[in-house]
Design a protein around this motif. Structure first.
Motif, PDB file in Angstrom:
ATOM      1  N   ASP A   1       1.244  -1.106   0.222  1.00  0.00           N
ATOM      2  CA  ASP A   1       0.007   0.155  -0.135  1.00  0.00           C
ATOM      3  C   ASP A   1       0.836   1.661  -0.142  1.00  0.00           C
ATOM      4  OD1 ASP A   1       0.104   1.483   3.108  1.00  0.00           O
ATOM      5  OD2 ASP A   1      -0.080  -1.190   2.756  1.00  0.00           O
ATOM      6  N   LYS A   2       0.174   2.428  -0.695  1.00  0.00           N
ATOM      7  CA  LYS A   2       1.209   3.133  -0.908  1.00  0.00           C
ATOM      8  C   LYS A   2       1.271   4.024   0.090  1.00  0.00           C
ATOM      9  CE  LYS A   2       1.092   1.681  -5.006  1.00  0.00           C
ATOM     10  NZ  LYS A   2      -0.214   0.520  -4.402  1.00  0.00           N
ATOM     11  N   LYS A   3       0.692   4.298   1.499  1.00  0.00           N
ATOM     12  CA  LYS A   3       1.383   4.659   2.603  1.00  0.00           C
ATOM     13  C   LYS A   3       2.393   4.061   2.646  1.00  0.00           C
ATOM     14  CE  LYS A   3      -0.807   6.319   6.702  1.00  0.00           C
ATOM     15  NZ  LYS A   3      -2.497   5.972   7.683  1.00  0.00           N
TER      16      LYS A   3
ATOM     17  N   HIS B   1      -2.619  10.357  -7.735  1.00  0.00           N
ATOM     18  CA  HIS B   1      -2.702   8.963  -6.730  1.00  0.00           C
ATOM     19  C   HIS B   1      -4.432   8.330  -7.150  1.00  0.00           C
ATOM     20  CE1 HIS B   1      -3.562   7.322  -3.070  1.00  0.00           C
ATOM     21  NE2 HIS B   1      -2.378   7.464  -2.557  1.00  0.00           N
ATOM     22  N   PRO B   2      -5.132   7.573  -6.250  1.00  0.00           N
ATOM     23  CA  PRO B   2      -5.837   6.875  -6.406  1.00  0.00           C
ATOM     24  C   PRO B   2      -6.351   7.301  -5.372  1.00  0.00           C
ATOM     25  CG  PRO B   2      -4.493   5.232  -6.651  1.00  0.00           C
ATOM     26  CD  PRO B   2      -3.273   6.211  -5.997  1.00  0.00           C
ATOM     27  N   ASP B   3      -8.208   7.553  -6.641  1.00  0.00           N
ATOM     28  CA  ASP B   3      -9.605   7.953  -5.572  1.00  0.00           C
ATOM     29  C   ASP B   3     -10.568   6.922  -6.558  1.00  0.00           C
ATOM     30  OD1 ASP B   3     -10.071   9.240  -7.540  1.00  0.00           O
ATOM     31  OD2 ASP B   3      -9.363  11.112  -7.083  1.00  0.00           O
ATOM     32  N   ALA B   4     -11.467   7.035  -4.838  1.00  0.00           N
ATOM     33  CA  ALA B   4     -12.748   6.757  -5.384  1.00  0.00           C
ATOM     34  C   ALA B   4     -13.198   6.719  -7.292  1.00  0.00           C
ATOM     35  CB  ALA B   4     -13.994   6.656  -4.800  1.00  0.00           C
TER      36      ALA B   4
ATOM     37  N   ASN C   1       2.110  -6.414  -9.259  1.00  0.00           N
ATOM     38  CA  ASN C   1       1.343  -6.308  -9.521  1.00  0.00           C
ATOM     39  C   ASN C   1       0.813  -6.436  -7.588  1.00  0.00           C
ATOM     40  OD1 ASN C   1       1.499  -7.734 -11.778  1.00  0.00           O
ATOM     41  ND2 ASN C   1       1.026  -9.365 -11.520  1.00  0.00           N
ATOM     42  N   ALA C   2       1.351  -6.625  -7.057  1.00  0.00           N
ATOM     43  CA  ALA C   2       1.078  -5.594  -5.412  1.00  0.00           C
ATOM     44  C   ALA C   2       0.811  -4.470  -5.336  1.00  0.00           C
ATOM     45  CB  ALA C   2       1.465  -6.606  -4.712  1.00  0.00           C
ATOM     46  N   TRP C   3       1.805  -3.736  -6.196  1.00  0.00           N
ATOM     47  CA  TRP C   3       1.143  -1.753  -6.462  1.00  0.00           C
ATOM     48  C   TRP C   3      -0.476  -1.823  -6.665  1.00  0.00           C
ATOM     49  CZ3 TRP C   3       5.858  -1.656 -10.356  1.00  0.00           C
ATOM     50  CH2 TRP C   3       7.356  -1.845  -9.680  1.00  0.00           C
ATOM     51  N   TYR C   4      -0.859  -2.990  -7.716  1.00  0.00           N
ATOM     52  CA  TYR C   4      -2.624  -2.491  -8.395  1.00  0.00           C
ATOM     53  C   TYR C   4      -2.608  -2.974  -7.716  1.00  0.00           C
ATOM     54  CZ  TYR C   4      -0.213  -0.779 -12.189  1.00  0.00           C
ATOM     55  OH  TYR C   4       0.899  -0.057 -13.306  1.00  0.00           O
ATOM     56  N   GLN C   5      -2.472  -4.430  -6.580  1.00  0.00           N
ATOM     57  CA  GLN C   5      -3.826  -5.144  -5.211  1.00  0.00           C
ATOM     58  C   GLN C   5      -3.952  -4.134  -4.298  1.00  0.00           C
ATOM     59  OE1 GLN C   5      -1.584  -8.972  -5.367  1.00  0.00           O
ATOM     60  NE2 GLN C   5      -2.034  -8.863  -7.602  1.00  0.00           N
ATOM     61  N   THR C   6      -2.826  -3.419  -3.714  1.00  0.00           N
ATOM     62  CA  THR C   6      -3.394  -2.449  -2.959  1.00  0.00           C
ATOM     63  C   THR C   6      -4.137  -1.140  -3.381  1.00  0.00           C
ATOM     64  OG1 THR C   6      -1.069  -1.329  -3.513  1.00  0.00           O
ATOM     65  CG2 THR C   6      -1.612  -3.161  -1.410  1.00  0.00           C
ATOM     66  N   ILE C   7      -4.476  -0.756  -4.606  1.00  0.00           N
ATOM     67  CA  ILE C   7      -5.300   0.076  -4.682  1.00  0.00           C
ATOM     68  C   ILE C   7      -6.579   0.358  -4.673  1.00  0.00           C
ATOM     69  CG2 ILE C   7      -6.918   1.120  -6.567  1.00  0.00           C
ATOM     70  CD1 ILE C   7      -3.943   0.916  -8.411  1.00  0.00           C
ATOM     71  N   PRO C   8      -7.507  -0.596  -3.694  1.00  0.00           N
ATOM     72  CA  PRO C   8      -8.519   0.022  -2.972  1.00  0.00           C
ATOM     73  C   PRO C   8      -8.068   0.330  -1.493  1.00  0.00           C
ATOM     74  CG  PRO C   8      -8.533  -2.369  -4.215  1.00  0.00           C
ATOM     75  CD  PRO C   8      -7.068  -1.522  -4.591  1.00  0.00           C
ATOM     76  N   GLN C   9      -6.851  -0.008  -1.015  1.00  0.00           N
ATOM     77  CA  GLN C   9      -6.474  -0.081  -0.009  1.00  0.00           C
ATOM     78  C   GLN C   9      -5.500   1.605   0.363  1.00  0.00           C
ATOM     79  OE1 GLN C   9      -6.698  -1.085   3.352  1.00  0.00           O
ATOM     80  NE2 GLN C   9      -6.199   1.594   3.385  1.00  0.00           N
TER      81      GLN C   9
END
Length: 295
Positions: A87-89, A140-143, A221-229
């Motif tokens: 997760d990016k945090k 950054h990802p948002d809803a 791929n884990a960079w993408y899999q944490t986008i919901p978080q």
């Protein structure tokens, strides 16, 4: 199948004058980073599917006035590829501990693609350590990401981001793509660049070498899999009060819509006739905009 070429990091670095390669242990993982130049510190974070090499065209120009540190984030290149923590945090915490280990009081920070996610997360979670933030072609990802079309739009000039969904799938991509990541890498560069020739055969081979084994595919791929978080974390962030620059090629409109929601002091610059990989396609223009903003 293309034969995978292995690249000696030391020899690659020799082609970028006056930069040194280093490693440090942070937040339970080991990061690889390159350092060159003197002055205020500017941290650069690459994105998918690249490595520190993404910045090689602009590193010498930036290093004329800044101490440039190019960080391969967790899961990338020569850095460790742990099973979690993407997760990016948390990845911003990796960078924070790097900054602390190096004894740096404050830094400028820039990121492209996934690296932009990490750069923004660093700035919003550690504003006391951040002087200025630069977002390269990616917010950054948002809803709003949940509204991205995952199917082609009939008649629309739009490259639908199928890889955002594909990379969410666990275990299958690395089984399908080990030894064949050049297929994905070539497709991305051919379709997301205005001028595909700006990414040379050598560049593509460097990236293929870095992403071609199961661990590298899993970790990236884990960079993408944490986008919901990442989206949930974004809901808790306050607006940034520090100066922010967005530089966009094909991502200009996204940055233009996103930045007013997350920053009070910002500007957005468009690089004309350019796709997503602005560091490869328009390096001089990108470097000039960065230098002007930091100056």
């Amino acid at each position: 199948m293309r034969t995978t070429q292995n690249f000696d990091t030391g020899k690659l670095i020799e082609s970028v004058p006056n930069f040194l390669s280093s490693y440090t242990n942070v937040n339970g993982t080991k990061l690889h980073y390159l350092t060159g130049g003197k002055g205020e510190t500017l941290i650069l974070i690459p994105g998918y599917p690249e490595t520190w090499w993404a910045y090689h065209k602009i590193m010498p120009a930036l290093a004329e006035n800044y101490q440039v540190i190019v960080v391969e984030m967790r899961g990338m290149g020569q850095s460790d590829k742990p099973m979690d923590g993407y997760d990016k945090k948390n990845m911003a915490k990796d960078v924070y501990e790097l900054v602390t280990n190096l004894g740096l009081r404050k830094v400028h920070i820039a990121g492209h693609d996934i690296g932009a996610h990490v750069a923004y997360s660093f700035a919003v979670n550690y504003p006391d350590k951040t002087s200025k933030l630069i977002m390269l072609d990616t917010p950054h990802p948002d809803a709003g990401m949940y509204n991205l079309p995952m199917l082609p739009i009939l008649g629309a000039d739009y490259v639908y981001p199928w890889w955002l969904a594909f990379n969410q799938v666990k275990e299958l991509p690395e089984q399908l793509l080990e030894g064949k990541m050049n297929v994905v890498i070539d497709w991305l560069f051919d379709n997301l660049l205005k001028n595909p020739n700006s990414m040379t055969t050598f560049d593509r081979a460097v990236y293929t070498s870095a992403y071609n084994d199961k661990n590298a595919i899993r970790a990236s791929n884990a960079w993408y899999q944490t986008i919901p978080q990442d989206i949930e974390d974004s809901k808790t962030y306050s607006k940034l009060n520090l100066p922010v620059l967005g530089i966009g090629g094909s991502g200009f409109e996204m940055l233009k819509m996103w930045l007013p929601n997350v920053a009070t002091d910002f500007k957005v610059e468009k690089i004309a006739d350019c796709g997503h990989f602005i560091l490869s396609e328009k390096p001089n223009e990108t470097a000039e905009l960065i230098i002007d903003f930091l100056r």
